[in-house]
Write a protein that holds these residues in place. Structure first.
Motif: not given
Length: 321
Positions: A9-14, A21-25, A59-62, A211-214
């Motif tokens: 949920s809300g996975l971010r990495k730079a 990774l920009d807000g991956v769920d 950021a985010g939780t895994v 980003r997840l697009v589908a």
């Protein structure tokens, strides 16, 4: 409904000013194959590295196997196995010795029995005492996966596991993956072969520019992409001309004497199409229904012109410790 083996949920990495990774769920059901697709640099291997505790997210939780990857790292590592993009075998050791090394690293009981069982399962008994450096690519991959299974992990991460393999070796690996899932193992798969995802995955997520697009089943994703059509082949140009006037939006190939008619591919639509041909005394010598494949989905959903980001490779030894 199956519980989640992986919950993100809300996975971010730079990396510096580059967002990977920009807000991956997403969620991965237990005992299923989940495939993550995306162009080079989309963030696939970074995702795997975060999920396998080799990298910390910004950021985010895994949660993996019910455990938080940050606060319960040891429990996560005990529940998973990882096969990276390149076979992580020691070429100066035999197949048996490579497996024994993993048994020792993971402190598995009855190690000799485990090694013997895995050699048999992966059809490596005859070559067990030969140096891994003499193995073919397919054999190295099988040994690599066998090493991953030491300790009976509940969740296996396969990061492009069949890269560079010939078609026969790839299909052997597919069979092994299906057997693992049939036994209740969860498989997280990244692959550059779209046919592989189509064959193996229960669920697919498409990652592009972080980003997840589908998301959905292979069939769900194919239905999102326009392009399903019926291909009609006629005996002569006159029949082709007549048929082309009947169907709005149809495209023709005069050399092949074929007509491509847009359709949803359902039986009712096919019946109406054929009935209309009958009404005008037209007979198609052949017809077939064509639907978009995952290649079409991939090209439609991703922008492959973006600059690639170097993803770190995974390490079995790091997971085992």
């Amino acid at each position: 409904m199956r519980s989640s083996a992986i919950a993100v949920s809300g996975l971010r990495k730079a990396h510096g000013d580059k967002v990977v990774l920009d807000g991956v769920d997403f969620h991965v059901a237990e005992g299923s194959v989940f495939s993550l697709l995306g162009p080079n640099g989309a963030g696939k291997t970074t995702t795997v590295n975060v999920l396998t505790t080799l990298m910390k997210a910004d950021a985010g939780t895994v949660r993996v196997a019910g455990h938080d990857v940050v606060t319960e790292t040891r429990q996560v590592r005990a529940a998973i196995g990882v096969t990276g993009q390149f076979a992580a075998v020691d070429e100066l050791l035999s197949g048996r010795e490579n497996l024994r090394l993993m048994v020792d690293l993971k402190r598995v009981r009855s190690g000799d029995q485990v090694v013997t069982r895995l050699l048999r399962r992966f059809d490596l008994e005859e070559s067990a005492d030969k140096l891994a450096g003499t193995y073919s690519g397919g054999m190295r991959r099988k040994l690599d996966l066998a090493m991953t299974l030491v300790g009976d992990p509940r969740i296996i991460f396969l990061d492009e596991p069949t890269t560079g393999l010939d078609p026969r070796s790839r299909r052997t690996m597919w069979s092994i993956v299906r057997e693992l899932v049939a036994d209740g193992t969860t498989v997280f798969l990244t692959t550059q072969y779209l046919e592989e995802a189509d064959q193996l995955a229960d669920q697919i997520a498409v990652l592009d520019k972080g980003r997840l697009v589908a998301r959905g089943t292979p069939e769900d994703l194919k239905r999102q992409i326009p392009g399903t059509h019926v291909r009609l082949r006629f005996a002569d140009a006159h029949e082709l001309d007549t048929a082309a006037r009947l169907f709005t939006g149809a495209t023709r190939d005069d050399e092949e004497l074929t007509l491509r008619v847009p359709s949803d591919g359902e039986s009712r639509s096919l019946r109406l199409l054929l009935d209309r041909l009958d009404e005008h005394t037209l007979n198609a010598q052949g017809f077939s229904v064509h639907t978009p494949d995952l290649d079409d989905v991939f090209l439609a959903l991703t922008d492959t012109t973006g600059a690639a980001v170097a993803d770190e490779h995974t390490s079995k030894e790091a997971i085992a410790r």
